[in-house]
Design an enzyme around this catalytic site. Structure first.
Site, PDB file in Angstrom:
ATOM      1  N   ARG A 157      10.146   7.461   2.281  1.00 45.43           N
ATOM      2  CA  ARG A 157       9.318   6.399   2.850  1.00 45.43           C
ATOM      3  C   ARG A 157       8.696   5.496   1.793  1.00 45.43           C
ATOM      4  O   ARG A 157       8.172   4.425   2.126  1.00 45.43           O
ATOM      5  CB  ARG A 157       8.226   7.012   3.731  1.00 45.43           C
TER       6      ARG A 157
ATOM      7  N   HIS B 233      17.451   8.019  -2.018  1.00 42.86           N
ATOM      8  CA  HIS B 233      15.997   8.021  -2.259  1.00 42.86           C
ATOM      9  C   HIS B 233      15.574   8.771  -3.515  1.00 42.86           C
ATOM     10  O   HIS B 233      14.399   9.065  -3.682  1.00 42.86           O
ATOM     11  CB  HIS B 233      15.224   8.552  -1.050  1.00 42.86           C
TER      12      HIS B 233
ATOM     13  N   ARG C 176     -23.825   7.876   8.191  1.00 48.99           N
ATOM     14  CA  ARG C 176     -22.458   7.458   8.549  1.00 48.99           C
ATOM     15  C   ARG C 176     -22.278   7.511  10.061  1.00 48.99           C
ATOM     16  O   ARG C 176     -22.265   8.584  10.659  1.00 48.99           O
ATOM     17  CB  ARG C 176     -21.420   8.355   7.871  1.00 48.99           C
TER      18      ARG C 176
ATOM     19  N   PRO D 252       2.012  15.515   1.490  1.00 54.32           N
ATOM     20  CA  PRO D 252       1.213  16.432   0.699  1.00 54.32           C
ATOM     21  C   PRO D 252      -0.269  16.115   0.723  1.00 54.32           C
ATOM     22  O   PRO D 252      -0.680  14.969   0.612  1.00 54.32           O
ATOM     23  CB  PRO D 252       1.760  16.237  -0.709  1.00 54.32           C
ATOM     24  N   GLU D 253      -1.041  17.158   0.861  1.00 55.40           N
ATOM     25  CA  GLU D 253      -2.487  17.048   0.674  1.00 55.40           C
ATOM     26  C   GLU D 253      -2.800  17.834  -0.595  1.00 55.40           C
ATOM     27  O   GLU D 253      -1.894  18.283  -1.283  1.00 55.40           O
ATOM     28  CB  GLU D 253      -3.216  17.591   1.897  1.00 55.40           C
TER      29      GLU D 253
END
Length: 287
Positions: free
Chosen positions: A123, A104, A166, A2-3
């Site tokens: 995970r 899980h 940067r 998910p973002e």
DNA sequence: CTCAGCTCCTGCGGGC
DNA sequence: TGCCCGCAGGAGCTGA
């Protein structure tokens, strides 16, 4: 997985079953996710009423009424594979049924209305914590986050400052949660494509004008994805009670060797690896 | 300080 | 069919 848009979709899906409800029963089925869960985690959640659900970056923030202690916030991060599944009284028609825990299933919460929310994470890169609401912004995982891209603190000027000096590829700069909070691998690829910016370009070398386009596309891309998530949410019950997963057409992500979708472009999408992660882009459209 | 590379964990799909 | 490999949407840690 998910973002930001998926996390926001999960938050919205949890809202009707959690907001205003008491966490009547909490079962913790293992001691840790990515990190150990806090001391007496299940016990501290049990019996407390949910006052509000918020989101910061990829964190779902569930504000709890003060129990014996001060108001605290239940923090949830889905990591790569975290899922929230809903079943129970109101969704008895679902073939998805968590009456017996499946592999899980790590945390199971039942509300006073009989809804069951199961956190499943194969995970185990996800995380949960419990932190005083009053000092939430000081939480180690939240304190260093950059501006919320859909909030008032994000605009072209802010992104320009964040990029200044940067000497790192813009792809990496955008994945860095200190630059903007909530973007992940998919939406970085998508926003760079929509902005016509090559992923290997040094962040500090992009003109102000193009940074402004990028800032605008970040906002638009995330907004559209949330909208798509919202429409999938309306009929999630038809699926399997799993929140946050929705069909979304990506223009470059996972489209290696497929034709570029830009009108008259004859290029094909390329995949490269940047700091260990796949980047998808159109070599003709992105400079 | 910044940055690239490695790491945690499990599952899945492709090639043989 | 089974085995092995690479890869997966996150992000903290290490060491240059």
């Amino acid at each position: 997985m998910p973002e930001l848009p998926e996390v926001e979709t999960v938050r919205r899906g949890l809202e009707p079953v959690l907001d205003g409800h008491v966490l009547a029963d909490v079962v913790q089925r293992r001691p840790d996710l990515r990190w150990p869960l806090p001391e007496r985690f299940a016990e501290r959640l049990t019996g407390r009423r949910v006052m509000r659900l918020r989101r910061r970056s990829k964190w779902i923030l569930i504000d709890l009424e003060a129990g014996a202690e001060v108001p605290e916030t239940w923090m949830v991060h889905l990591g790569m594979s975290g899922k929230m599944l809903i079943d129970g009284a109101e969704t008895a028609d679902l073939h998805h049924d968590r009456a017996t825990p499946q592999k899980h299933d790590h945390v199971v919460v039942t509300t006073d209305a009989g809804a069951r929310i199961t956190y499943n994470d194969a995970r185990r890169f996800g995380a949960m914590d419990l932190w005083p609401t009053a000092t939430l912004s000081e939480h180690p995982q939240l304190a260093t986050l950059g501006p919320e891209p859909l909030g008032n603190d994000f605009n072209a000027a802010v992104l320009e400052v964040a990029f200044a000096g940067r000497m790192t590829p813009v792809k990496a700069a955008l994945l860095d949660q200190k630059t903007v909070a909530g973007l992940g691998n998919i939406y970085v690829c998508e926003t760079l494509f929509r902005s016509g910016i090559h992923p290997t370009r040094m962040a500090g070398s992009i003109s102000a004008k193009r940074v402004a386009v990028l800032a605008r596309e970040i906002v638009a891309t995330l907004g559209e994805a949330i909208e798509a998530g919202g429409s999938s949410l309306r009929d999630y019950r038809k699926a399997d009670g799993e929140l946050g997963y929705f069909q979304h057409a990506f223009k470059v992500y996972d489209r290696e060797e497929k034709p570029c979708v830009t009108g008259d472009c004859v290029g094909e999408i390329r995949r490269i690896v940047q700091s260990g992660r796949s980047t998808f882009y159109c070599p003709k459209c992105q400079r």
